[in-house]
Motif scaffolding. Sequence first.
Motif, PDB file in Angstrom:
ATOM      1  N   ARG A  79       0.852  -1.184   0.000  1.00  0.00           N
ATOM      2  CA  ARG A  79       0.000   0.000   0.000  1.00  0.00           C
ATOM      3  C   ARG A  79       0.892   1.239   0.000  1.00  0.00           C
ATOM      4  N   PHE A  80       0.423   2.286  -0.655  1.00  0.00           N
ATOM      5  CA  PHE A  80       1.228   3.498  -0.742  1.00  0.00           C
ATOM      6  C   PHE A  80       0.327   4.719  -0.782  1.00  0.00           C
ATOM      7  N   LEU A  93      -2.257  11.075  -3.841  1.00  0.00           N
ATOM      8  CA  LEU A  93      -2.398   9.802  -4.540  1.00  0.00           C
ATOM      9  C   LEU A  93      -2.322   8.692  -3.508  1.00  0.00           C
ATOM     10  N   ASP A  94      -3.120   7.638  -3.685  1.00  0.00           N
ATOM     11  CA  ASP A  94      -2.924   6.448  -2.862  1.00  0.00           C
ATOM     12  C   ASP A  94      -3.401   5.240  -3.637  1.00  0.00           C
ATOM     13  N   GLY A  95      -2.863   4.092  -3.254  1.00  0.00           N
ATOM     14  CA  GLY A  95      -3.226   2.874  -3.964  1.00  0.00           C
ATOM     15  C   GLY A  95      -2.539   1.666  -3.384  1.00  0.00           C
ATOM     16  N   LYS A  96      -2.619   0.574  -4.109  1.00  0.00           N
ATOM     17  CA  LYS A  96      -1.988  -0.651  -3.642  1.00  0.00           C
ATOM     18  C   LYS A  96      -1.717  -1.599  -4.799  1.00  0.00           C
ATOM     19  N   VAL A  97      -0.715  -2.419  -4.582  1.00  0.00           N
ATOM     20  CA  VAL A  97      -0.472  -3.591  -5.423  1.00  0.00           C
ATOM     21  C   VAL A  97      -0.840  -4.787  -4.563  1.00  0.00           C
ATOM     22  N   ASP A  98      -1.784  -5.600  -5.024  1.00  0.00           N
ATOM     23  CA  ASP A  98      -2.184  -6.742  -4.207  1.00  0.00           C
ATOM     24  C   ASP A  98      -2.045  -8.054  -4.968  1.00  0.00           C
ATOM     25  N   THR A 105      -2.401 -10.353 -10.051  1.00  0.00           N
ATOM     26  CA  THR A 105      -1.796  -9.240  -9.319  1.00  0.00           C
ATOM     27  C   THR A 105      -2.271  -7.925  -9.926  1.00  0.00           C
ATOM     28  N   ASN A 106      -2.709  -7.007  -9.075  1.00  0.00           N
ATOM     29  CA  ASN A 106      -3.302  -5.755  -9.560  1.00  0.00           C
ATOM     30  C   ASN A 106      -2.633  -4.533  -8.967  1.00  0.00           C
ATOM     31  N   LEU A 107      -2.605  -3.458  -9.753  1.00  0.00           N
ATOM     32  CA  LEU A 107      -2.282  -2.124  -9.261  1.00  0.00           C
ATOM     33  C   LEU A 107      -3.557  -1.296  -9.318  1.00  0.00           C
ATOM     34  N   ASN A 108      -4.001  -0.799  -8.180  1.00  0.00           N
ATOM     35  CA  ASN A 108      -5.166   0.078  -8.100  1.00  0.00           C
ATOM     36  C   ASN A 108      -4.749   1.368  -7.427  1.00  0.00           C
ATOM     37  N   ALA A 130       7.178  -7.198  -8.330  1.00  0.00           N
ATOM     38  CA  ALA A 130       6.134  -6.281  -7.885  1.00  0.00           C
ATOM     39  C   ALA A 130       6.729  -4.940  -7.441  1.00  0.00           C
ATOM     40  N   VAL A 131       7.814  -4.991  -6.675  1.00  0.00           N
ATOM     41  CA  VAL A 131       8.478  -3.774  -6.225  1.00  0.00           C
ATOM     42  C   VAL A 131       9.015  -2.993  -7.424  1.00  0.00           C
ATOM     43  N   ASP A 132       9.631  -3.709  -8.367  1.00  0.00           N
ATOM     44  CA  ASP A 132      10.160  -3.064  -9.563  1.00  0.00           C
ATOM     45  C   ASP A 132       9.054  -2.351 -10.330  1.00  0.00           C
ATOM     46  N   PHE A 133       7.935  -3.041 -10.513  1.00  0.00           N
ATOM     47  CA  PHE A 133       6.841  -2.431 -11.267  1.00  0.00           C
ATOM     48  C   PHE A 133       6.315  -1.190 -10.560  1.00  0.00           C
ATOM     49  N   LEU A 134       6.117  -1.289  -9.250  1.00  0.00           N
ATOM     50  CA  LEU A 134       5.580  -0.150  -8.516  1.00  0.00           C
ATOM     51  C   LEU A 134       6.493   1.067  -8.627  1.00  0.00           C
TER      52      LEU A 134
END
Length: 208
Positions: A79-80, A93-98, A105-108, A130-134
């Motif tokens: 979460r970020f 901005l806020d969202g999460k990769v879950d 796996t999603n980025l919202n 996942a970390v790389d993508f975020l």
Amino acid sequence: FFFRTRASGCGVENVERLAGQRSGGAGGTSAPRQVQQSRGSRKIFGTRRTGKPGALKDPSMKPAQPSVLAINGGSSSIRFALFDVGEPLRRLLDGKVDRIGLSGTNLNFKNAAGQSQNSHTIDASDRHSAVDFLLDWLETQEAFASVKAVGHRVVHGMTHSEPERVTPELLDELHRITPYDPEHLPLEIELIETFRQRHPILPQVACF
């Protein structure tokens, strides 16, 4: 948000305060430079193997002043949130990769008005991808250029119970205590180390 609601007292204010303290040669509080060079076989501002981070850019976000990025790495999610540091604090901005390591796996994410933006399925078979993508995606956001510090929610710190500036010594200690929390600490450590590799002068604070 999680930094303001948890009893740890690790508010954005503490992240901002600790980020202003020089520690371990980590440098000042300069905002990260937008990284545009190729990294291996992928480009930060273009197509990469796990999707197109640039395609998810929120055009409504325009950095007005310095901001702080808050990150919470869990066992299978990240979460970020991005806040400007004015009075009062304003969430940009806020969202999460879950579902990290699972199928789907999603980025919202939501914009400053709290409106849901694109939901994007990504290829993130493990925490590293996942970390790389975020980070790839965050680096395409205009507001990321104004980030002056990153605050990480760290679940277990053993003898540590207050927010602390991240140093090599603190990272070594987190590695040593990983067996006490193998579900959360590895992802939290990976986030910290990836930010250090990509943005070495960006101050980071661990919030215990």
